[in-house]
Design a protein around this motif. Structure first.
Motif, PDB file in Angstrom:
ATOM      1  N   ALA A 109       0.821  -1.216   0.000  1.00 38.27           N
ATOM      2  CA  ALA A 109       0.000   0.000   0.000  1.00 38.27           C
ATOM      3  C   ALA A 109       0.852   1.262   0.000  1.00 38.27           C
ATOM      4  CB  ALA A 109      -0.927  -0.005   1.213  1.00 38.27           C
ATOM      5  N   VAL A 110       2.047   1.181   0.587  1.00 37.15           N
ATOM      6  CA  VAL A 110       2.919   2.359   0.649  1.00 37.15           C
ATOM      7  C   VAL A 110       3.481   2.710  -0.724  1.00 37.15           C
ATOM      8  CG1 VAL A 110       4.991   3.308   1.742  1.00 37.15           C
ATOM      9  CG2 VAL A 110       3.497   1.773   3.027  1.00 37.15           C
ATOM     10  N   LEU A 111       3.592   1.715  -1.629  1.00 39.30           N
ATOM     11  CA  LEU A 111       4.239   1.927  -2.920  1.00 39.30           C
ATOM     12  C   LEU A 111       3.259   1.983  -4.097  1.00 39.30           C
ATOM     13  CD1 LEU A 111       7.248  -0.535  -2.494  1.00 39.30           C
ATOM     14  CD2 LEU A 111       7.258   1.942  -2.163  1.00 39.30           C
ATOM     15  N   ARG A 112       1.979   1.886  -3.846  1.00 38.02           N
ATOM     16  CA  ARG A 112       1.034   1.823  -4.963  1.00 38.02           C
ATOM     17  C   ARG A 112       0.930   3.129  -5.746  1.00 38.02           C
ATOM     18  NH1 ARG A 112      -4.016  -1.774  -2.476  1.00 38.02           N
ATOM     19  NH2 ARG A 112      -2.807  -3.715  -2.293  1.00 38.02           N
ATOM     20  N   TRP A 113       1.412   4.225  -5.185  1.00 41.34           N
ATOM     21  CA  TRP A 113       1.348   5.504  -5.880  1.00 41.34           C
ATOM     22  C   TRP A 113       2.490   5.670  -6.876  1.00 41.34           C
ATOM     23  CZ3 TRP A 113       5.645   8.535  -5.359  1.00 41.34           C
ATOM     24  CH2 TRP A 113       6.507   8.210  -4.310  1.00 41.34           C
ATOM     25  N   VAL A 114       3.557   4.859  -6.746  1.00 39.09           N
ATOM     26  CA  VAL A 114       4.759   5.051  -7.560  1.00 39.09           C
ATOM     27  C   VAL A 114       4.473   4.892  -9.058  1.00 39.09           C
ATOM     28  CG1 VAL A 114       7.105   4.226  -8.003  1.00 39.09           C
ATOM     29  CG2 VAL A 114       6.259   4.376  -5.652  1.00 39.09           C
ATOM     30  N   PRO A 115       3.767   3.828  -9.514  1.00 42.25           N
ATOM     31  CA  PRO A 115       3.520   3.709 -10.965  1.00 42.25           C
ATOM     32  C   PRO A 115       2.780   4.891 -11.563  1.00 42.25           C
ATOM     33  CG  PRO A 115       3.052   1.631  -9.863  1.00 42.25           C
ATOM     34  CD  PRO A 115       3.269   2.642  -8.787  1.00 42.25           C
ATOM     35  N   PHE A 116       1.960   5.566 -10.783  1.00 43.44           N
ATOM     36  CA  PHE A 116       1.193   6.700 -11.317  1.00 43.44           C
ATOM     37  C   PHE A 116       2.059   7.931 -11.541  1.00 43.44           C
ATOM     38  CE2 PHE A 116      -1.885   4.029  -9.079  1.00 43.44           C
ATOM     39  CZ  PHE A 116      -2.860   3.895 -10.052  1.00 43.44           C
ATOM     40  N   CYS A 117       3.310   7.888 -11.091  1.00 42.19           N
ATOM     41  CA  CYS A 117       4.259   8.970 -11.379  1.00 42.19           C
ATOM     42  C   CYS A 117       5.031   8.709 -12.669  1.00 42.19           C
ATOM     43  CB  CYS A 117       5.246   9.134 -10.221  1.00 42.19           C
ATOM     44  SG  CYS A 117       4.479   9.600  -8.660  1.00 42.19           S
ATOM     45  N   SER A 118       4.815   7.562 -13.281  1.00 44.73           N
ATOM     46  CA  SER A 118       5.534   7.181 -14.489  1.00 44.73           C
ATOM     47  C   SER A 118       4.687   7.454 -15.720  1.00 44.73           C
ATOM     48  CB  SER A 118       5.908   5.690 -14.428  1.00 44.73           C
ATOM     49  OG  SER A 118       6.383   5.233 -15.665  1.00 44.73           O
ATOM     50  N   TRP A 119       5.263   8.149 -16.697  1.00 39.92           N
ATOM     51  CA  TRP A 119       4.548   8.374 -17.962  1.00 39.92           C
ATOM     52  C   TRP A 119       4.324   7.062 -18.694  1.00 39.92           C
ATOM     53  CZ3 TRP A 119       7.357   6.373 -21.847  1.00 39.92           C
ATOM     54  CH2 TRP A 119       8.746   6.303 -21.678  1.00 39.92           C
ATOM     55  N   ALA A 120       5.196   6.068 -18.480  1.00 42.44           N
ATOM     56  CA  ALA A 120       5.057   4.777 -19.160  1.00 42.44           C
ATOM     57  C   ALA A 120       3.775   4.065 -18.729  1.00 42.44           C
ATOM     58  CB  ALA A 120       6.270   3.895 -18.879  1.00 42.44           C
ATOM     59  N   PHE A 121       3.362   4.245 -17.486  1.00 44.43           N
ATOM     60  CA  PHE A 121       2.140   3.587 -17.008  1.00 44.43           C
ATOM     61  C   PHE A 121       0.932   4.065 -17.796  1.00 44.43           C
ATOM     62  CE2 PHE A 121      -1.639   3.742 -14.320  1.00 44.43           C
ATOM     63  CZ  PHE A 121      -1.773   2.415 -13.969  1.00 44.43           C
ATOM     64  N   TYR A 122       0.801   5.375 -17.968  1.00 45.19           N
ATOM     65  CA  TYR A 122      -0.349   5.922 -18.693  1.00 45.19           C
ATOM     66  C   TYR A 122      -0.285   5.572 -20.176  1.00 45.19           C
ATOM     67  CZ  TYR A 122      -0.724   8.586 -14.383  1.00 45.19           C
ATOM     68  OH  TYR A 122      -0.828   8.938 -13.057  1.00 45.19           O
ATOM     69  N   ALA A 123       0.931   5.550 -20.749  1.00 51.11           N
ATOM     70  CA  ALA A 123       1.075   5.199 -22.158  1.00 51.11           C
ATOM     71  C   ALA A 123       0.702   3.742 -22.396  1.00 51.11           C
ATOM     72  CB  ALA A 123       2.507   5.469 -22.614  1.00 51.11           C
TER      73      ALA A 123
END
Length: 213
Positions: A109-123
């Protein structure tokens, strides 16, 4: 730095021209050409809206990557080797955290926000969701004769994709690009600041010269 302090042009002019040429001619244009070639060879959807969306995704992703690496290069302009190494590591982590290698539902739960900081995730999310929408995926396991057919939406849900709408992904990519653009501008303006002692030193030097005269 020397040309700026010699008064040849303002910092805003340099930043605008440099970023415009670099982003349009080096980042966006090659990405559009590359996307057009790959799209035809990969056998993706033969629909104009899907193709245009794919081109937009590729351009925005490349734009984010270029701005991110540019910010690192500007911050460490005196150490090109360190800047290159750091840019490679950051890009690798960005792609890993935002791609199929990581499932946000499986993260702590502490790290679930990290992918949303990556442009690759949205792409990746936008590309996979739009291309696999309404498709049936054939799943085979090596060494096992059983073949399973799954709806693409179910498979994407297992991979933690497809939870965001297309507009949210596009706005997130644009927002991240704008953020890194501001970071680039801020770094350049900070690098071009005159030394604090420039004016006092010049004034004291001028006073000494006048006294000597």
């Amino acid at each position: 730095w020397r040309e700026y302090h010699a008064g040849l042009y303002r910092a805003e002019v340099h930043v605008t021209v440099k970023l415009a040429l670099d982003l349009l001619l080096v980042r966006v244009l090659p990405a559009l050409v590359f996307g057009a070639v790959v799209y035809l060879l990969a056998g993706l959807r033969r629909e104009a809206p899907a193709f245009l969306l794919f081109e937009l995704i590729v351009a925005l992703a490349n734009l984010n990557a270029g701005l991110l690496c540019s910010a690192i290069g500007l911050a460490l302009h005196r150490s090109p080797g360190a800047a290159t190494l750091l840019a490679v590591v950051v890009m690798l982590l960005t792609v890993i955290w935002g791609s199929l290698q990581v499932s946000t539902d499986c993260l702590h739960a502490v790290l679930r926000w990290v992918p949303f900081c990556s442009w690759a995730f949205y792409a990746y999310d936008l590309m996979l969701t739009e291309e696999l929408r309404g498709e049936i995926v054939k799943v085979t396991v090596p060494g096992v004769d059983t073949v399973v057919y799954l709806e693409a939406e179910s498979l994407l849900d297992l991979l933690s994709f497809g939870k965001l709408s297309a507009w949210v992904n596009i706005l997130a990519l644009c927002g991240l690009a704008f953020f890194w653009l501001l970071v680039n501008c801020a770094i350049v303006l900070l690098k071009l600041r005159p030394p604090r002692c420039a004016l006092p030193c010049a004034g004291s030097g001028g006073g000494a010269g006048a006294g000597g005269g």
